[in-house]
Structures are given as C-alpha cells and as structure tokens.
Design an enzyme around this catalytic site. Structure first.
Site, mmCIF file in Angstrom:
data_model
loop_
_atom_site.group_PDB
_atom_site.id
_atom_site.type_symbol
_atom_site.label_atom_id
_atom_site.label_comp_id
_atom_site.label_asym_id
_atom_site.label_seq_id
_atom_site.Cartn_x
_atom_site.Cartn_y
_atom_site.Cartn_z
ATOM 1 N N HIS A 188 1.008 -1.258 -0.202
ATOM 2 C CA HIS A 188 0.127 -0.100 -0.311
ATOM 3 C C HIS A 188 0.871 1.533 0.204
ATOM 4 C CE1 HIS A 188 -3.815 1.916 1.263
ATOM 5 N NE2 HIS A 188 -3.169 2.645 1.840
ATOM 6 N N GLU A 189 1.597 1.243 1.227
ATOM 7 C CA GLU A 189 2.993 2.558 0.899
ATOM 8 C C GLU A 189 3.422 2.943 -0.037
ATOM 9 O OE1 GLU A 189 2.280 4.833 3.015
ATOM 10 O OE2 GLU A 189 0.371 3.409 4.241
ATOM 11 N N HIS A 225 1.630 4.058 -2.698
ATOM 12 C CA HIS A 225 1.526 5.779 -2.383
ATOM 13 C C HIS A 225 3.608 7.361 -3.212
ATOM 14 C CE1 HIS A 225 -2.306 6.728 -0.065
ATOM 15 N NE2 HIS A 225 -1.758 6.158 0.457
ATOM 16 N N GLU A 276 -4.378 8.165 -3.041
ATOM 17 C CA GLU A 276 -5.212 6.428 -2.379
ATOM 18 C C GLU A 276 -5.552 5.554 -3.901
ATOM 19 O OE1 GLU A 276 -5.134 6.151 0.553
ATOM 20 O OE2 GLU A 276 -6.414 4.316 0.991
#
Lengths: 551, 551
Positions: A310-311, A314, A340
């Site tokens: 997830h990160e 980003h 997001e």
C-alpha cells in the site's frame, strides 16, 4: 527567502513570463518549507526520542507560522493579482505552457484559501485539534461518547466558520452556488444561517474540484449493490483456510521480504527509505526523498506485506512526480483520492491478485521455512489468493476488506455531512451510526469505541476526508482497467514480477500529470473517456468475489 | 514567528522586564529555527537517501535565509538598543538575574556579528565554502597542493574582510585594540592595510572571549615541554602489546557494548539517540533531543568505543544544559573549547584511565568471547590500560594520541595565524608545515595529503577553530582535577562504574553554567582559582606517560 520589494504598481510593467518566474521563486521557497515540515513529521513518528516531543511541537509551530507568512505574503498576492489581470488583456497560453498555467491556478486557489481565514480562527482550530485529540483518546478508552461530544460540537462550529469564509473567497464556487440556491429556495434573508454547500467546501480541501452531488450518486449506488453482496457472501457461511497466514513470522524475515517486494515493485531506495512506525504512512518530503513506513505483526503475516505494498503505491506516486516542476504546486498529487488510488491499485489490483501471488509465493516460501511454516510450503498461489481475500464484516474500518470498506466510509460520509449541514445533532451521532452499521453491515455496535469513537479523524477536524478513501478505490479500478487495455498481457507481466511496465504507465498517465487537471474526475475522463463510475467498481467486486465464494 | 510592529520610539515606554520578555520570545524563535537546522544536518549525515542531496541543500538554504532574517530583524536590533540605553539609566541587575543579563549580552554580540557582515560577503563565503570543499577533496586525492592553493588564497581574502568588519562591530574589542596598537607602532595611515588582531577576531568566533596572547603563551610552553617528552618516549623504543585490541570484532557486539557503556556513563536514551555515520559527531538539536554518532571498525575495537565515549561527553553537555533557559543563548555551550573539554574529559581522563578499564574490561570480555578473542579473555586491566595508551608520532591528526595531538594543533595554529595576518603566503604553507612536523614530531612529510592537505577545516573557511581542540584538552585536565578534589574517591567510583557522581558534578559546574561566563578562562578561574595553565597539562602528560613508558 526572496523578499520582493516591488509593489503591485511596479509589477504592471513586467512581462507575464517575468511575473511567472517571480511567482515560481516564491512557490519553490514555500515548497522547501513544506518539505522541512514533512521531515519534522517523519522524524517525529520514526526517529525522535520521546522526551523531545515538547521541543518538536515548538519547532513545528514556528515553522508553520513562517510557512503561513510566506503563503499569505502580500507580494505573492500582488503577483497573483497582476497575473489575473493579464488574463483579461492577453492570451497567457501563448507565453506559458499548461503546467505553468496550472501552477498559477493552484497558487491562486491556495493563496485565497490561506488568506481568507482570520488568524484567530486558524489558531482556534489548532488549539481545538490538540485538545480534542486528547479528549477523544480518553473517550475511546472509556468508550464514553459524552466525553468527546463537546469537542465535536466545537469542531462543527469552527468548521462551519471555515466553510463560510471559503464560500466568500471566490475559489469555492461550487459550494457557494449550492448555498445560494438553498437560501433562495428556503427564502432566507441575509444573516439567517444556512449550512447547505458547506460540506462541499470541506470536501474540496481534500478532493479538489469533486462535486458532492456526484459523490452522493456514487455512494448511493454502492450501497444498493454492496449491501446485498455482503449478505450473499455471509449467507454462504464458508471461509477459505488461511491458517498459513497466521503463525510465527519472524520480524527480520518479514522485513527482508517487504524490502525485496517493494524494491521489485519499483520503489527507489536511493531516493527513499522504508522504516517502521506505529501507523504506516508515506511522507513525500521531496520526490528525491520519499519515506514510507510499515509495521510487522509476528503472528499475522498479512498486515506487514499489505501495508508495505500500500505505502509503496503512495511512494511510487511521490517518486514519480513531474521532474520539470519539482517544488511547484503542479507537481503535487491531484487529490487525496487520486493518491489513495495509487496505494490501492498496488495493494488490491496487484497485491490481492492471483498473478501477484504466482510471483510472490515462491519468494515468500524462500523466506519462511522450517517447522512452523510447513503448511505454507505446500500452499498453491490459487489457495493463497483466496485466503488473502477473505470477506468478513467487522466493526473496525482499518481492518475491513475491500467489499465491506465502502460501507464504513459511507456511514461516516452521511453522518459528517448531516452534522455540518445541520441535519443531525452531535448528540444523535452514536444512534445514527449504530443504525447504519446494522443496516449496511448487519452488525450490532455494542460500544462506541468499536463504533463512532474508533477513528481519530473527527477529533482532528478532518471532516470531508473520509470519502477520499472510497473515491480512491473506485479510481483504482478504473485506472487499472485502463492500464490493462493499454498494456498487453499485464497479468502475465505481474505473474513474472515485471512491474516496471505498469509503473511506467502510471508514471506517465497519473504521477507526472500531477495537478494539471482540476479534479480526479477530469483525470479519469481524459484517461478512459468516462466519468468516475460506481458500476465499474461494483462489477469488479461482484466478479472477483463471486468466483472466490462461488456465489 | 512573532512580528513586533512596535518601533523603537514606543519601546522607550516599556519596562526593562517587558523588553527582556520581548527579546526572549524572539531569541526562542531563533533557537527553534536552529534546532530545525540541526535536525536537517543530522538527518543528512545519518538517514537521508543519497538522491535527496540537492533538495536538502535548497531546504537548508531557505532555512538559513529565514534564520538570518530573524537574527538581523530591525525590531530585534531596536529592543537590544533600548536595553543598552537602559543600562546607562538604571541598574538592570535589580530587575534581571545574571542568566537573563547574560542572554542580553550574548544576543547583542550575535546581533552585531550577524548584521555587521554585508549580505554579499556572507554569500561569497558560502559559495567559496562549497567550491573549495570540492577542490580540496580533489587536491588531497591527488596530493596536489597547487589545486587547493587558489581557494585558500580566496578564503584568506574573505576572512580578512570578515575580520575587518568584526573589528568595526563594537563587540570584538580585544581584536580592535591589537590592530590599533599595531597600526600605531607601524605608523600606518588610514586605508593602509594591517591584519594584526584579525586572528583574534576569527578565534573568538569559536572560542568566546579567549585572548590570542594567552593562547600563544600556552602553546609555546606546550611546545617546549611536549617535544622533549615525545623524544624521550621514542628513545625508549618500546611498545606494550596491544594485539588483543586488533582482530575480528563483530559490529553488532561492538554496537551493544557501545550502547551499554554510553548509557551507564549517563547518556539519556529517552532524550537522544546513538547511530552510525562516516564521521562521528554530536548534534545538539535540543537538550531533550541529543543525537550522537560513532563508527565501528571490524578489525580495531578501539576506534568505536573511544568515539562513543568522546561523543557521550559532548552529549552529556547538551543534555545537561540549563533547563530554565532552554532555547535561549545563555544555555548554549560557552565555547568550542569548553565543549571539547567535556568530550575529552570522558574520553581521556575517564576512558583512557586505569579505573575505567577495571570497570569496563569485564563487560568487554562478556561481549567478546570465542576463539578469536582468547587473548583478550586473559588480559588484565593494567595491561589493557597500557595498550590503550600507546604513544606513536604519526602524520594524521585525527589518529594522534594525546601526547602528540597538541603538536598537530600548534602547527596549524602557527600557520593559519601567520597566513591571516600576512606573515607567510599561501604558497609557503607546505614548506612551513613540513618543517614544523620535522621539528615537533620528528616526521618527514613526503606528500601533502599526509601533510597540509589532510584536514577539511581550511577548505570550509574554519580558521581560528583548530586551537579549540587543544584548549579543550587543557580545560579537561583542570576540570577533572577540580572534580577529583570535590568528589571523594572519584577513582573508586569510576572503577565501580558509578559515573553519576562525576556527571552530576559536571552538570552543576559546567553544563548548567552555559554561557554565563564570558570566556572559558573565566570559567576555569571561578572553578579552580587559577587561569588556564599549560604546566598542569604538561604535568598530567609527564606523570601518566612516565609510568606507562617507565621514563
């Protein structure tokens, strides 16, 4: 910091190009100050020794004050004003490219946004944030909503004031029109309060240019389709075995695995770091200095790797920002929702997919051997994929799967909008919340700590933020579909760990685009020819989970 | 940042207390900005990913600009001016305590120091620093002094300009008087150059209030006594066995040992960190946030632990700063020499002492076991102490032992002073250097990279800095002697690892005193009743090494 002594009268004699250059110098200085703030925050979460907290608060506050001074400098205002005048008399697109024009647009928006709020209001909000955060933590601990309610009341009051000033700023036109229309239809006189359109103004702080009206349509459609989907899955009364995800996962090995996967996905470790913190986050200090964190749980392997992927999503956005315009607003992410979308695209479309586990499972097996992982060594990618995608309604948003997640968000959206616009009272929140969790997720909330007290957002005055999580999921599906159309055999690339093709496509089509468009919806339209569409999202969920749960 | 709109005319009606409070607010803001700079630097050395270097340079430069603006703010000047006027008309010591009065004194000094230099000169120095650093690195690599000489020439030119402005500032009175006297004795007219006293002005940037005249006396005495001492030791032609200091020292174990020792000495890990960097340093971001680094060499154990103890000494100073006056100049270290005295006191008086190894050797043996450390397991504290204290003249300052170290410094002092004051030319430096190394250390310098090109200081314009290292050693001995007199059985406390008694004494007598005195010499006089005295230092060296080498 360059201090331009020239008055606006003198600016009148300068060329548009020269005005732009002057603006650019100031915007870059502001960018550098924000980078420093970013570093201070990262350090605070990841490195700072505990006793330094009070001193750090002072440092951050001085820096915030200086940044505010730079952002509201009257000279900056004069340059922007002069550029605005030029628009009437000359065609700026002949001397400035679209990126430069977008810089001016965003700079003007931010300047208005910063200057329209009275200093006392900004200060009152900051004080309330820190007081309310403490009160909320206590209230959640004791599961006692009454201890938090007065602070939420005060937040609603101050946020209404904020919204009201914004409506007058000239850069929240959509919100202003909604309010005007409502006032007219209610026959209200000058001075009589009307909060309609205020939510739109708050939403646009986080999701630039997105219409609340459109949000409502999307969310209603999701409700109509996801609530029955959840019910269907529940009715199956079946779960895939996921016992090999739980167990004893050595943190050092998890760390090595996470670092390897994020690097193979494309995270540039020469221009960033991956560390550990209590709450995973990505700090885009600068595209050349992107620092993300994750956390590892010994007995559940899923949390660490999911957080890392997830990160990483980003981080790829931050590292992929437009090199030509670093430190300028145009290179910033378009909105929270679009940001997001990048984390969710990698987490869900890639990291929760079958092809990904064809690639990753052998690496995982390499890392975790020995008696406690015997079962893991025998699992197939197909089984692993299904185990990784369990659907199970629960009370807590941050633990929710991708099917249930939107219902957590819609609950919050409906409540916070009704609160700000005066349709429910602060006292009514727990009751409304619990009724919605019953209706949307089939759950009986027993305690407010697992209900309306679970998230910190409202304590920090973050109203209008929650919807961006679900907008991000919808963007993610549509963006991934567009990538699939553009990249032949994307699934096979993923299965072989060839992530660079997808990364490159995202770099060009999302990351480098920065804030060139005025809203996420415009970006999606340009990319796919279609507006943001909840039907596409519902189809994605339905197809995926019909197969997993044999619906 | 508080912007005081009041003009100096209006300040005239305020009480001295109120003026002081206004000053204090501004000084604290400046303190916070310096803390942020400190964090940026620490991060750059310890955490920052390599690609972030260019962006970090921009961030630091914007912050430096803002700090300079805050430090030279005309309002700050007016407040200081008004306080200066009050001194003539009222007894400020009736309304302000000595710490507050010292704050005013230091603030005034710094304000004059910052404002007296023209912006172009400051900028030229910054540009030269970065260009010269690159040229020096290349010149050292190739051992080609001619590649560095033009930059040193330019540094001398700019530093003379700096010194000249400082002489006019009204806060470098000692330097101004020396210059005036020299001009008079030479019969020079207005406009004719004279650089006498310029070195005093540069020295005082690093060593507040210390007289160059006194320095010269101290250094001459050291030369007279240490040169023969080195010769005596050399003539013995004997070295203690130190084979158990070399070998295979696992870095993880060294890390554990270093962390344990620094913590037992008294480093507060809740208010600081110990990490690793290429060059060990201590960054006093804030007394609640002291970050030090060390480095570990696998095949030589001495470097890591010595570096750790040295930096722990600096850290105890930073962590021990006066709590009542955090963020104000009075709580800053008095001078570089006094700061160095704290690192050297712990490194040499404690860490190179017999009692210390009675305490530390058993811990060391616990950490390093197994076949490669068999010899270490049998060594006695006495043997270890002697091995740890080898004297051996070498070319490189940073590798020098405490006997030879002053000769490295005196060489640099004599050369840099002669350069700035016009007694030798830049071209003459290598010849002078080599002659002095022959005379003081008995060494033939073969290459400039092991001679006058070895240190980075001159490339960074740091002239006047070197003497503080040796002042630090002299302070350290006198301070430690005072501690021994004040604390019964200090040696036994050290042998038992009871460092808190010494730490407490240093906290009270050195750290909390901050910049209350005007020079390190004043501090020593108040503490011991005597001025800084090279004889005491020579006696310490002679006694210690006569025993070790059986002279």
């Amino acid at each position: 910091m360059t201090v331009l002594a020239k008055s606006s009268a003198e600016l009148g004699s300068e060329s548009a190009r020269s005005l732009y250059e002057k603006l650019s110098v100031r915007l870059k200085d502001i960018g550098h100050l924000k980078s420093i703030s970013g570093l201070l925050q990262w350090d605070q979460e990841v490195m700072m020794p505990p006793k330094a907290a009070a001193a750090r608060a002072m440092q951050s506050s001085v820096l915030a004050g200086l940044t505010h001074e730079a952002q509201t400098s009257p000279v900056l205002g004069s340059i922007l004003e002069e550029l605005e005048k030029r628009k009437q008399t000359e065609d700026l697109s002949k001397v400035l490219n679209p990126y430069e024009l977008a810089n001016i647009r965003i700079a003007r928006h931010r300047y208005k946004e910063e200057t329209v709020l009275p200093a006392e209001l900004v200060k009152a909000c900051a004080v309330l944030d820190s007081e309310a955060a403490g009160a909320w933590a206590q209230a959640r601990k004791e599961s006692d909503y009454s201890k938090f309610a007065p602070y939420l009341e005060e937040h609603v009051k101050l946020l209404r004031q904020k919204a009201s000033y914004r409506l007058k700023s000239g850069v929240y036109e959509e919100a202003r029109k909604i309010n005007e229309k409502a006032r007219a239809s209610l026959g209200l006189k000058e001075g009589e309060p009307c909060y309609k359109g205020y939510y739109q103004a708050l939403l646009n702080t986080y999701e630039a240019g997105f219409k609340d009206e459109q949000l409502q349509v999307l969310f209603n459609d999701l409700k109509e389709n996801i609530v029955p989907l959840i019910a269907k899955i529940k009715a199956k009364n079946f779960q895939h075995d996921n016992s090999y995800i739980e167990g004893d996962f050595d943190v050092e090995k998890q760390t090595a695995f996470s670092h390897r996967i994020s690097k193979e996905i494309g995270f540039d470790t020469e221009g960033g770091r991956l560390d550990v913190s209590v709450h995973p986050f990505t700090s885009g200090i600068h595209p050349s200095d992107v620092r993300m964190t994750t956390r590892y749980t010994i007995n559940n392997f899923q949390e660490g790797i999911t957080g890392t992927i997830h990160e990483t999503g980003h981080s790829l956005y931050e590292q992929g920002r437009n090199k030509e315009y670093h430190d300028l607003p145009i290179s910033d992410a378009l909105s929270m929702g679009v940001h997001e979308s990048q984390s969710l695209l990698w987490e869900r479309m890639v990291g929760l997919s079958k092809p990904f586990w064809e690639y990753a499972l052998p690496i995982l097996k390499e890392h975790f051997q020995g008696p406690s992982h015997e079962k893991l060594q025998t699992v197939t990618p197909e089984e692993y994929y299904k185990a990784f995608n369990r659907v199970e309604p629960g009370f807590i948003r941050i633990e929710a799967d991708e099917v249930c997640y939107p219902m957590h968000i819609i609950t919050r959206y409906e409540i916070e909008k009704a609160l700000v616009e005066g349709d429910i009272t602060v006292a009514e929140v727990p009751g409304v919340w619990n009724a919605k969790y019953k209706e949307y997720l089939g759950l009986e909330v027993k305690e407010d700590r697992q209900g309306c007290l679970q998230d910190t957002h409202w304590a920090l005055g973050l109203i209008g933020y929650f919807p961006t999580y679900t907008l991000g999921s919808i963007y993610a599906v549509q963006i991934f579909n567009a990538a699939k159309e553009a990249i032949p055999n994307l699934d096979q690339h993923i299965a072989k760990g060839e992530f660079h093709v997808l990364k490159k496509w995202l770099n060009e089509n999302i990351h480098e685009q920065g804030s060139l468009r005025e809203s996420g919806d415009d970006l999606i339209k340009d990319l796919t020819g279609k507006s943001l569409d909840s039907k596409i999202y519902v189809r994605y969920l339905t197809e995926k989970y019909s197969e997993i749960y044999d619906l």
